[in-house]
Design a protein around this motif. Structure first.
Motif, short mmCIF file in Angstrom:
data_model
loop_
_atom_site.label_atom_id
_atom_site.label_comp_id
_atom_site.label_asym_id
_atom_site.label_seq_id
_atom_site.Cartn_x
_atom_site.Cartn_y
_atom_site.Cartn_z
N PHE A 35 65.49 16.64 77.50
CA PHE A 35 66.21 16.75 78.77
C PHE A 35 66.02 15.50 79.62
O PHE A 35 66.98 14.95 80.16
N THR B 111 58.99 19.01 83.24
CA THR B 111 59.84 20.01 82.58
C THR B 111 59.33 20.43 81.21
O THR B 111 59.81 21.43 80.65
N THR C 37 69.64 21.44 89.12
CA THR C 37 69.47 21.61 87.67
C THR C 37 68.07 22.11 87.34
O THR C 37 67.90 23.01 86.50
N THR D 150 67.92 25.74 88.21
CA THR D 150 68.73 26.59 87.34
C THR D 150 68.19 26.66 85.92
O THR D 150 68.11 27.73 85.31
N LYS D 151 67.80 25.52 85.38
CA LYS D 151 67.44 25.43 83.96
C LYS D 151 65.97 25.69 83.70
O LYS D 151 65.61 26.23 82.64
#
Length: 604
Positions: free
Chosen positions: A454, A449, A409, A412-413
Motif C-alpha cells: 500500500f 499500516t 483512506t 476507511t482501509k
C-alpha cells in the motif's frame, strides 16, 4: 605525542569558545525607518574577515535581496580607529586585515513588516533577523548576544524567542542558525500567558504578544481561543515539543500597518494580519497553520533544508508534506476546536480537491516537482511573465489534498488516521531531530499500516506521480457529498479579462476550450457565436445559452490581426461539498461515527 595532542586540543577549545559576536541596535532615525547596527566580533583569527547579508530567510525558500537596504558600512579596530572595509558583492563586505577583534557599523532601512521583511517605525519595531543583521562567514557556532537600545521615551516591551538575560534589553543565541530564526517585535504589546502540561508532567509556558488596538478583555478572550487550538494540536501528537527555553511565543501584529504573512520558527511564530483586530475566529487560521509547523517542518524537518543556507535559495522535495499537510491540519484543527463550522471546513476542503483534480500543474507534475519550484514562487520576485497557470500548482493546497485523501483512506482501509501517521513521523524524526527524505516518509507509512505494498503504491501514484484520487466515496463515509456545482453548464475555461474589457489578461490554461482554440493572453475577443461582445458579462450571457459539447465560433484580434477560431465548450468543473444533516434519513450511524472520529475534538 599524547601530551602534544592534549595541549593543542586545549588551545583549540579555548580559542573556539573565546569567539563571541555582539550586536547593538539603536534607532536614532526611527521616524524615517532606519536603524543603526553595530557588530563587535572578538576572538576570531587575525587576517581577513567577511561580513554579509542573508539572501534567504527561515521558512522562505526563494531568494530575497536583503542587502539592498544596507548602507553606510564602516569598520573599526578594537581601539575604535577606522580600518578598511570593501564591498566585494552586492551583499558582501570584506575587511582585508584585522587582529582578532573588530567592529562593523551600518545603517539599515526597513519599512515592510511581515514574516520575511522588517519594519521600523515610531509606533513599533518589527524585525525578521535575516533582513536586518549582517553576519560573519565561518563563525556559525560562535555565541551571539544582542542589545536593543529602545528610545527612552517609549515604554515598550520585547517579544522574541531569543534567550533573555538579567538585562531586559539584552538577549542571547547559541549560534547563527538559531539567531536567524528569532523574529522580534518591540512595541506596546498586549501580553497573555498560559501553560500546557505534557504527559511526562513537564509544563511549558505559552505567550501571546499582540500588537493591536484592543481591550485587555478582548485580547484575553482571543488568547483563550489560541489556547484551545494549542490543546487540540497537542492531541494530534500527544505532546508539545520540549521548547528550548521552556516557552513558545505567538508574536502577532493584527493592525492595518503590517503586510499579511505568517512565519513559523522553532519556538515562536511571527504573524501579521493587515486588518483591525476583532478577536473573531476568522483571524485564527494563520495561528492554527503556523503552530502546527512547530512539529511539522521545525522538528519533523526535510533533509533538503538541513542546514538552512542563508546565501542562496533552499530547494526542497518535501514541501507538499511540510506545508501541504500543515495546510490540511490548520483547517481541520479549527473545526475540531469548535472554531470553524463543518460547512466552512468543507469550503476549504473543496479548494484542496479542486487544486488536485482540476489545476494544470497538479495534473501534469508531481507534488515533489511543484515543491522544488518553491525557490521561484515563495514570495520570489520576477518581472517577466511565467507559464505558472499551466505548469505549477501551489504545494499548499496540492499537499493538503494528498493529506485529505490519505487521512480518509487510512480511516476507511486500515481503521487508522493521519494523526497516527503524523505521530509516527514525530517519534522517528521530530523528537530525535533526524531530518527525513521522501523514501523515509514511505517507510513510516509502511510501518504504520503494516502494508508495504500500500505504501509503495501510494507514493508511486500520488507523491512521485500525479494520479487523480476518487474523493467522492471517501467523503461519503462521513456523510459528505462531492458534486459538480455547475453540472451541465457550458464553460470557456479559467480566464481573466482586463477590467470592463474582453482582452484576455491571463494565460489560458491547457485543456480548456480557449486554450484548445488557440487563444492566449492579450488576445481580444470581438465576437462569440456571431454576436458582438464588449464586456466579460456579454461573453458569459452568450455562453449561458449553450451546453457542454456545443461548437461555437470566436472572432478575436491577435495583435493587429483579426482571427476566427472554432471552439468546443466544456462542462464547468467547479465542485461543491455538502454535508448531510442529522435529520436526513440517508445519514447513517456509521456516517455519524466516522464524522465525529474525524472532525470531533480529541481533547480528553
Amino acid at each position: 605525542m599524547k601530551r602534544t595532542f592534549l595541549i593543542l586540543a586545549v588551545l583549540w577549545f579555548s580559542h573556539t569558545y573565546a569567539q563571541k559576536i555582539n550586536y547593538a541596535v539603536s534607532f536614532p532615525n526611527i521616524v524615517h525607518h532606519e536603524a543603526n547596527i553595530s557588530i563587535t566580533a572578538a576572538g576570531i583569527p587575525a587576517g581577513k574577515a567577511t561580513f554579509r547579508m542573508s539572501r534567504s530567510s527561515p521558512g522562505r525558500y526563494a531568494t530575497h535581496e536583503f542587502g539592498k537596504n544596507v548602507y553606510e558600512v564602516k569598520a573599526f579596530d578594537q581601539n575604535g580607529a577606522p580600518i578598511p572595509i570593501t564591498r566585494i558583492d552586492g551583499d558582501v563586505y570584506e575587511v582585508p586585515k584585522q587582529n582578532g577583534t573588530l567592529r562593523v557599523d551600518y545603517t539599515v532601512y526597513a519599512a515592510s513588516p511581515d514574516g520575511t521583511y522588517s519594519g521600523i517605525d515610531p509606533a513599533s519595531i518589527h524585525l525578521n533577523i535575516p533582513s536586518v543583521f549582517m553576519w560573519i562567514k565561518g563563525f556559525d557556532k560562535a555565541p551571539i548576544s544582542i542589545t536593543f537600545n529602545i528610545p527612552t521615551d517609549k515604554k515598550w516591551t520585547i517579544a522574541t524567542q531569543l534567550k533573555p538575560t538579567e538585562d531586559p534589553l539584552t538577549f542571547t543565541a547559541p549560534g547563527l542558525q538559531y539567531f536567524m530564526d528569532c523574529p522580534t517585535k518591540i512595541g506596546n504589546l498586549h501580553w497573555k500567558e498560559w501553560s500546557i502540561k505534557n504527559p511526562d508532567g513537564k509544563n511549558y509556558r505559552f505567550r501571546l504578544a499582540l500588537e493591536a488596538e484592543t481591550t485587555d478583555t478582548l485580547a484575553g478572550s482571543f488568547a483563550t481561543k489560541i489556547k484551545r487550538l494549542v490543546e487540540e494540536e497537542q492531541a494530534v501528537f500527544g505532546e508539545v515539543p520540549a521548547y528550548d527555553f521552556g516557552t513558545y511565543t505567538f508574536i502577532a501584529s493584527i493592525n492595518r500597518y503590517v503586510d499579511g504573512d505568517g512565519m513559523e520558527h522553532r519556538n515562536s511564530t511571527m504573524i501579521s494580519i493587515p486588518t483591525d483586530f476583532t478577536g473573531k475566529n476568522e483571524l485564527l487560521g494563520v495561528f492554527a497553520h503556523e503552530f502546527f509547523h512547530n512539529w511539522n517542518v521545525e522538528r519533523i524537518r526535510p533533509k533538503t533544508l538541513e542546514p538552512f543556507n542563508f546565501e542562496k535559495s533552499n530547494m526542497s522535495n518535501e514541501l507538499w508534506c511540510a506545508e501541504g499537510f500543515t495546510q490540511y491540519y490548520g483547517e481541520l484543527l479549527l473545526c475540531r476546536a469548535g472554531l470553524k463550522s463543518i460547512d466552512d471546513l468543507m469550503g476549504s476542503f473543496k479548494a484542496l480537491i479542486y487544486t488536485k483534480e482540476n489545476t494544470a500543474g497538479a495534473k501534469r507534475f508531481s507534488p515533489i516537482e511543484v515543491s522544488q519550484h518553491a525557490v521561484f514562487v515563495d514570495a520570489g520576485v520576477a518581472i517577466d511573465r511565467t507559464n505558472y497557470p499551466n505548469m505549477y500548482s501551489s504545494y499548499y493546497p496540492y499537499g493538503g489534498a494528498i493529506a485529505l485523501a490519505l487521512d480518509l483512506t487510512l480511516r476507511t482501509k486500515f481503521q487508522l488516521t493521519l494523526d497516527d501517521y503524523m505521530t509516527a513521523l514525530w517519534k522517528r524524526f521530530g523528537k530525535t531531530e533526524i531530518a527525513y527524505t521522501v523514501p523515509a516518509l514511505e517507510e513510516v507509512l509502511a510501518d504504520v499500516t503494516h502494508d508495504k505494498t500500500f505504501a509503495a503504491d501510494f507514493f508511486t501514484r500520488y507523491v512521485n506521480g500525479h494520479e487523480s484520487f476518487d474523493y467522492a466515496p471517501l467523503l461519503e463515509k462521513a456523510g459528505l457529498r462531492l458534486n459538480k456545482s455547475n453540472a451541465g453548464k457550458a464553460w470557456l475555461g479559467q480566464v481573466q479579462y482586463e477590467e470592463n474589457a474582453t482582452r484576455i489578461s491571463s494565460n489560458t490554461v491547457t485543456g480548456t476550450p480557449l486554450y484548445n482554440a488557440g487563444l492566449d493572453f492579450n488576445d481580444v475577443i470581438m465576437q462569440i457565436d456571431g454576436k458582438l461582445v464588449a464586456r466579460p458579462a456579454d461573453i458569459n450571457e452568450i455562453i449561458a445559452t449553450h451546453k457542454p459539447g456545443d461548437v461555437i465560433n470566436v472572432q478575436y484580434k491577435h495583435r493587429n490581426e483579426n482571427k476566427m477560431a472554432s471552439l468546443t465548450l466544456a462542462e464547468n468543473p467547479m465542485i461543491a461539498i455538502s454535508a448531510l444533516e442529522e435529520s436526513d434519513t440517508s445519514f447513517t450511524n456509521d456516517m455519524r461515527s466516522f464524522r465525529k472520529s474525524w472532525l470531533g475534538t480529541k481533547i480528553k
